[in-house]
Design an enzyme around this catalytic site. Structure first.
Site, PDB file in Angstrom:
ATOM      1  N   HIS A  95      -6.337  -6.913  -1.043  1.00  0.00           N
ATOM      2  CA  HIS A  95      -6.421  -5.913  -1.270  1.00  0.00           C
ATOM      3  C   HIS A  95      -5.408  -5.527  -2.332  1.00  0.00           C
ATOM      4  O   HIS A  95      -4.576  -5.344  -2.415  1.00  0.00           O
ATOM      5  CB  HIS A  95      -5.928  -5.302   0.392  1.00  0.00           C
ATOM      6  N   ASP A 112      -2.548 -10.549  -3.118  1.00  0.00           N
ATOM      7  CA  ASP A 112      -3.101  -9.787  -1.889  1.00  0.00           C
ATOM      8  C   ASP A 112      -4.846  -9.596  -1.812  1.00  0.00           C
ATOM      9  O   ASP A 112      -5.241  -9.258  -3.057  1.00  0.00           O
ATOM     10  CB  ASP A 112      -2.349  -8.291  -0.697  1.00  0.00           C
ATOM     11  N   HIS A 136       0.592  -1.527  -0.286  1.00  0.00           N
ATOM     12  CA  HIS A 136       0.076   0.043  -0.053  1.00  0.00           C
ATOM     13  C   HIS A 136       0.750   0.707   0.235  1.00  0.00           C
ATOM     14  O   HIS A 136       0.568   1.870  -0.326  1.00  0.00           O
ATOM     15  CB  HIS A 136      -0.761  -0.254   1.391  1.00  0.00           C
ATOM     16  N   ASP A 172      -4.144 -12.773   2.973  1.00  0.00           N
ATOM     17  CA  ASP A 172      -5.634 -13.027   3.541  1.00  0.00           C
ATOM     18  C   ASP A 172      -6.759 -12.710   2.624  1.00  0.00           C
ATOM     19  O   ASP A 172      -7.915 -12.470   2.853  1.00  0.00           O
ATOM     20  CB  ASP A 172      -5.407 -10.438   3.877  1.00  0.00           C
TER      21      ASP A 172
HETATM   22  N1  Q9C Z   1     -12.799  -3.047   7.384  1.00  0.00           N
HETATM   23  C1  Q9C Z   1      -2.336  -5.934   3.990  1.00  0.00           C
HETATM   24  O1  Q9C Z   1      -3.433  -5.936   4.200  1.00  0.00           O
HETATM   25  N2  Q9C Z   1      -7.978  -2.018   6.874  1.00  0.00           N
HETATM   26  N3  Q9C Z   1      -2.883  -3.927   4.478  1.00  0.00           N
HETATM   27  C2  Q9C Z   1      -9.058  -2.242   6.060  1.00  0.00           C
HETATM   28  C3  Q9C Z   1     -11.365  -2.809   6.385  1.00  0.00           C
HETATM   29  C4  Q9C Z   1      -6.882  -1.284   6.276  1.00  0.00           C
HETATM   30  C5  Q9C Z   1      -4.465  -4.232   4.710  1.00  0.00           C
HETATM   31  C6  Q9C Z   1     -10.535  -2.046   6.874  1.00  0.00           C
HETATM   32  C7  Q9C Z   1      -6.342  -2.793   5.836  1.00  0.00           C
HETATM   33  C8  Q9C Z   1      -4.844  -2.779   5.413  1.00  0.00           C
HETATM   34  C9  Q9C Z   1      -0.880  -5.109   3.770  1.00  0.00           C
HETATM   35 ZN    ZN Z   2      -4.046  -7.059   2.655  1.00  0.00          ZN
END
Ligand code: Q9C
Ligand code: ZN
Length: 343
Positions: free
Chosen positions: A197, A195, A159, A284
């Site tokens: 995201h 991932d 990110h 994830d």
């Molecule tokens: N309910 C990585 O997997 N919060 N970052 C999301 C959703 C941020 C994830 C909340 C998630 C970041 C590297």
């Molecule tokens: Zn993620």
């Protein structure tokens, strides 16, 4: 394959805002220790420490002023008398002139962040730097002729943009490693981000470049973090047009439709004729992940590794997300073992 790991990751642990209140972050030290334990139990291969790397490897993909900010943010914050984690609370958004960097640390925190998801505490920079060094050390193994390597990075990186932190990420480990591969002689590199995201940071860093193909399979940004990038029509800009490929998928996606997107991404990667592949390995996408919404099983990660091996490229796996369920170690190692069995 070798695994590169740094115990310095434990220097970083922080908070996050969840459902409107401050809680311990899902991105916590046990994650890396759990994956390490699975690596050791699996017989995947040797585990080695990171080699300290030149700061110029970070500024090859991040701006100088951003790296300088990460280095000094904690001491600037602490100098204002605060002892808890540094978090931004205001951001330059639509309609605001964003060009000018503020002077006060509270403004700088927002200037260099997409969200309040990357807290900075006293040990953060040392851990962040070690995490990037883990990725660089693993890339050096690939450059030295290894067929594959696993960078057990923590904190994660995908990110983090050219000069933006967020989503638990500070330096973009995968992008730093990909650039290092190019600087060591690779002509073209592909980055595959699995991932849950969208890898907005990696996309940001390489968006205008034809030498790095970025392909990402993730939760549709209409419903999933980071919400503001990851659509299929984001295909790159200028000389980078056609070298960015997003595969947004709906909540509830299981292996059947995931595999179709993965195969499409791997066709794109094959057509790129890359010299090496960097995989942003977030687990994830697992059905029981506490913050994500796909439905992969532990066996599906074996299948994922097998398919990735089909690209036939020297491959660096870089740990990204995957949150505290017991299975995160098994899922990461299954991907690596599936890859090893198929290559
Ligand atoms: N309910 C990585 O997997 N919060 N970052 C999301 C959703 C941020 C994830 C909340 C998630 C970041 C590297
Ligand atoms: Zn993620």
């Amino acid at each position: 394959m070798i695994t590169v790991f740094s115990p310095k990751h434990r220097l970083h642990h922080g908070v996050e805002l969840k459902d409107g209140s401050v809680k311990p972050s899902f991105e916590e030290p046990d994650r890396a220790e759990t994956v390490l334990a699975s690596v050791r139990a699996s017989g995947l291969g040797e585990v080695m420490g990171e080699q300290p790397q030149a700061r110029s490897c970070y500024t090859a993909v991040h701006s100088e002023r951003y790296v300088a900010f990460l280095e000094s943010a904690w001491s600037e914050w602490a100098a204002t008398g605060r002892t808890h984690d540094a978090l931004p609370l205001v951001w330059p958004v639509r309609g605001m002139p964003v060009q000018q960097e503020p002077r006060h640390i509270d403004g700088r925190l927002g200037f260099y962040a997409i969200d309040a998801g990357a807290p900075i505490a006293s040990g953060t920079w040392e851990a962040v730097r070690a995490s990037a060094d883990v990725a660089l050390t693993a890339m050096d193994a690939l450059v030295g002729g290894a067929a594959a390597a696993f960078a057990l990075c923590r904190p994660p990186g995908h990110h983090a943009g050219h000069e933006l932190a967020g989503g638990y990420c500070y330096l973009n480990n995968a992008a730093i490693a990909a650039q290092h591969g190019l600087d060591q002689g690779a002509r073209r590199v592909a980055v595959l981000d699995v991932d849950f995201h969208h890898g907005n940071g990696t996309q940001d860093i390489f968006y205008d470049r034809p030498d790095v193909l970025f392909a990402s399979i993730h939760g549709d940004p209409r419903d999933s973090y980071p919400y503001f990038s990851g659509h299929a029509d984001e295909t790159g800009i200028g000389p980078g047009h056609g070298f960015n490929a997003n595969y947004p998928l709906p909540w509830g996606t299981d292996w059947t439709s995931y595999a179709d997107a993965l195969d499409s991404a791997l066709v794109r990667i094959r057509n790129h004729r890359a010299d090496m592949l960097v995989v942003s390995l977030g687990v994830d996408t697992f059905a029981d992940d506490p913050i994500s919404h796909f439905r992969l099983t532990s066996e599906d990660f074996l299948r994922m590794g097998q398919r990735i091996a089909g690209a036939g490229l020297p491959t660096l796996f870089v740990m990204e997300g995957g949150y505290m369920v017991e299975e995160i170690g098994i899922n990461a190692v299954n991907t690596l073992m599936g890859f090893e069995a198929a290559r």
